[in-house]
Design a protein around this motif. Structure first.
Motif, short mmCIF file in Angstrom:
data_model
loop_
_atom_site.label_atom_id
_atom_site.label_comp_id
_atom_site.label_asym_id
_atom_site.label_seq_id
_atom_site.Cartn_x
_atom_site.Cartn_y
_atom_site.Cartn_z
N GLN A 52 0.87 -1.18 0.00
CA GLN A 52 0.00 0.00 0.00
C GLN A 52 0.90 1.22 0.00
O GLN A 52 1.76 1.37 0.86
CB GLN A 52 -0.90 0.02 1.23
CG GLN A 52 -1.93 -1.10 1.27
CD GLN A 52 -2.70 -1.10 2.57
OE1 GLN A 52 -2.20 -0.66 3.60
NE2 GLN A 52 -3.93 -1.61 2.53
N ARG A 53 0.69 2.11 -0.95
CA ARG A 53 1.51 3.31 -1.04
C ARG A 53 0.61 4.53 -0.81
O ARG A 53 -0.31 4.78 -1.57
CB ARG A 53 2.18 3.39 -2.41
CG ARG A 53 2.99 2.15 -2.78
CD ARG A 53 3.32 2.13 -4.25
NE ARG A 53 4.05 0.93 -4.66
CZ ARG A 53 3.48 -0.22 -4.98
NH1 ARG A 53 2.16 -0.34 -4.91
NH2 ARG A 53 4.21 -1.25 -5.34
N GLN A 54 0.88 5.25 0.26
CA GLN A 54 0.14 6.46 0.59
C GLN A 54 1.14 7.57 0.86
O GLN A 54 1.68 7.68 1.96
CB GLN A 54 -0.76 6.24 1.80
CG GLN A 54 -1.85 5.20 1.57
CD GLN A 54 -2.72 4.99 2.80
OE1 GLN A 54 -2.34 5.37 3.90
NE2 GLN A 54 -3.88 4.38 2.62
N GLY A 55 1.39 8.37 -0.18
CA GLY A 55 2.41 9.41 -0.05
C GLY A 55 3.77 8.77 0.13
O GLY A 55 4.22 7.97 -0.68
N ARG A 56 4.44 9.10 1.25
CA ARG A 56 5.75 8.52 1.54
C ARG A 56 5.66 7.25 2.38
O ARG A 56 6.68 6.64 2.69
CB ARG A 56 6.62 9.55 2.26
CG ARG A 56 6.95 10.77 1.42
CD ARG A 56 7.91 11.68 2.17
NE ARG A 56 8.30 12.83 1.37
CZ ARG A 56 9.16 13.76 1.76
NH1 ARG A 56 9.70 13.67 2.98
NH2 ARG A 56 9.46 14.77 0.98
N THR A 57 4.45 6.87 2.75
CA THR A 57 4.26 5.71 3.61
C THR A 57 4.12 4.45 2.77
O THR A 57 3.35 4.42 1.80
CB THR A 57 3.02 5.89 4.50
OG1 THR A 57 3.16 7.07 5.27
CG2 THR A 57 2.86 4.69 5.43
N LEU A 58 4.86 3.42 3.15
CA LEU A 58 4.81 2.14 2.46
C LEU A 58 4.50 1.05 3.47
O LEU A 58 5.09 0.99 4.54
CB LEU A 58 6.16 1.85 1.79
CG LEU A 58 6.25 0.56 0.97
CD1 LEU A 58 5.40 0.68 -0.29
CD2 LEU A 58 7.71 0.27 0.61
N THR A 61 0.37 -5.07 2.19
CA THR A 61 -1.04 -5.43 2.26
C THR A 61 -1.16 -6.77 3.00
O THR A 61 -0.15 -7.43 3.29
CB THR A 61 -1.65 -5.58 0.86
OG1 THR A 61 -0.97 -6.64 0.18
CG2 THR A 61 -1.50 -4.28 0.06
#
Length: 314
Positions: A52-58, A61
């Motif tokens: 899951q990629r949300q901005g700089r957060t990885l 799943t």
């Protein structure tokens, strides 16, 4: 046999372990775009998103976590089998262990492990009370957690608590025939983490003889047994500790074990490793060494040590 793109598997493992595409690229000495391409190729083959990629957060799943759990052990075994054929004799093993057990019992004995098994390169990982038993965390564990059916468990120690104080404090007590009533006239050094409640260790100790901690008793609270034992070392009262905290340590002579009863906590310490990896030479040597040292130091009786202790989770 339907195999995924094999080149993508170590890339996926590196990204998941490092939680970063860029750090995985640095470790693998490839470009970040090459890492992204391999992950995309693997996701396309599997038909599932792995991250899951949300901005700089990885983050992995749920499918990614399950897949990593499934392939990690296989990748480690491939690496070791390849190393053996290439004549590489060293065996790097990650052992996750409680900080108190590591500091007070395991680390002082590591020179013996290195002498007997120079091929084992042991990497210690600190763990909490209930670690997740997973190859992603470590190759093996010393733990009280036995809830994974994929692991085998060898008993090392059944924990019991007994009261101790410093030698100087003992002399100042001029105890003579010490009684349970006498103990309550001194500060009690309590460890919260043993029973996860305030004064739980001393309550259990007094309950063993049908008594309660008197309300007026002075109790000093600590989060960890290491802290309570240090307070006892510096003459601040009486602490409850266990066998491995004082087992064959150079400073064990700083303490006096009070001639009173002990209480069994119900926590059993096990060496845990995946059943599928039990016969790997490095893990087998580490297991046998730990069991032998547990017997030598009195944590485990000889009869128990010569008996198989595979524990099945309830």
């Amino acid at each position: 046999m339907k195999l995924p793109p094999l080149k993508s598997l170590p890339v996926f493992e590196a990204v998941a372990r490092l939680n970063s595409f860029s750090r995985a690229a640095d470790e693998l000495n490839v470009s970040q775009s090459a890492v992204s391409h391999q992950i995309k190729q693997l996701e396309t083959f599997l038909g599932e998103p792995l991250f899951q990629r949300q901005g700089r957060t990885l983050a992995l799943t749920r499918e990614g976590q399950d897949y990593l759990e499934g392939i990690s052990s296989a990748l480690f075994q491939i690496d070791r089998a390849t190393g053996q054929l290439l004549g590489r004799q060293d065996s790097s093993l990650r052992l996750a262990v409680f900080s108190s057990f590591a500091v007070r019992w395991l680390v002082p004995r590591l020179p013996d492990l290195h002498r007997q098994h120079p091929e084992i390169q042991l990497v210690l990982e600190m763990t909490g009370e209930h670690p997740v038993l997973s190859g992603r965390v470590a190759d093996s564990f010393i733990t009280i957690n036995t809830d994974s059916p994929a692991f085998s468990y060898d008993l090392l120690y059944r924990e019991r608590l007994f009261p101790v104080c410093s030698r100087q404090y003992w002399q100042e007590m001029a105890a003579g025939d010490l009684t349970h009533e006498d103990v309550t006239h001194h500060p009690l050094l309590s460890t919260f983490s043993i029973y996860n409640r305030t004064c739980g260790d001393w309550e259990a100790w007094f309950a063993e003889v049908g008594r309660q901690v008197p309300p007026a008793t002075q109790v000093q609270h600590f989060s960890h047994m290491l802290l309570a034992l240090e307070a006892a070392r510096y003459h601040q009262g009486i602490a409850l500790t266990n066998d491995y905290m004082l087992s064959n340590r150079d400073d064990a002579g700083d303490f006096v074990r009070l001639p009173l009863h002990s209480v069994v906590t119900g926590d059993n310490f096990y060496f845990a490793s995946k059943t599928s990896r039990r016969h790997e030479p490095g893990l087998r040597s580490l297991r046998n060494w730990l069991l032998a040292r547990a017997i030598d130091s009195g944590l485990l009786d000889d009869e128990a040590g010569n008996t198989s202790h595979r524990k099945e989770p309830e």
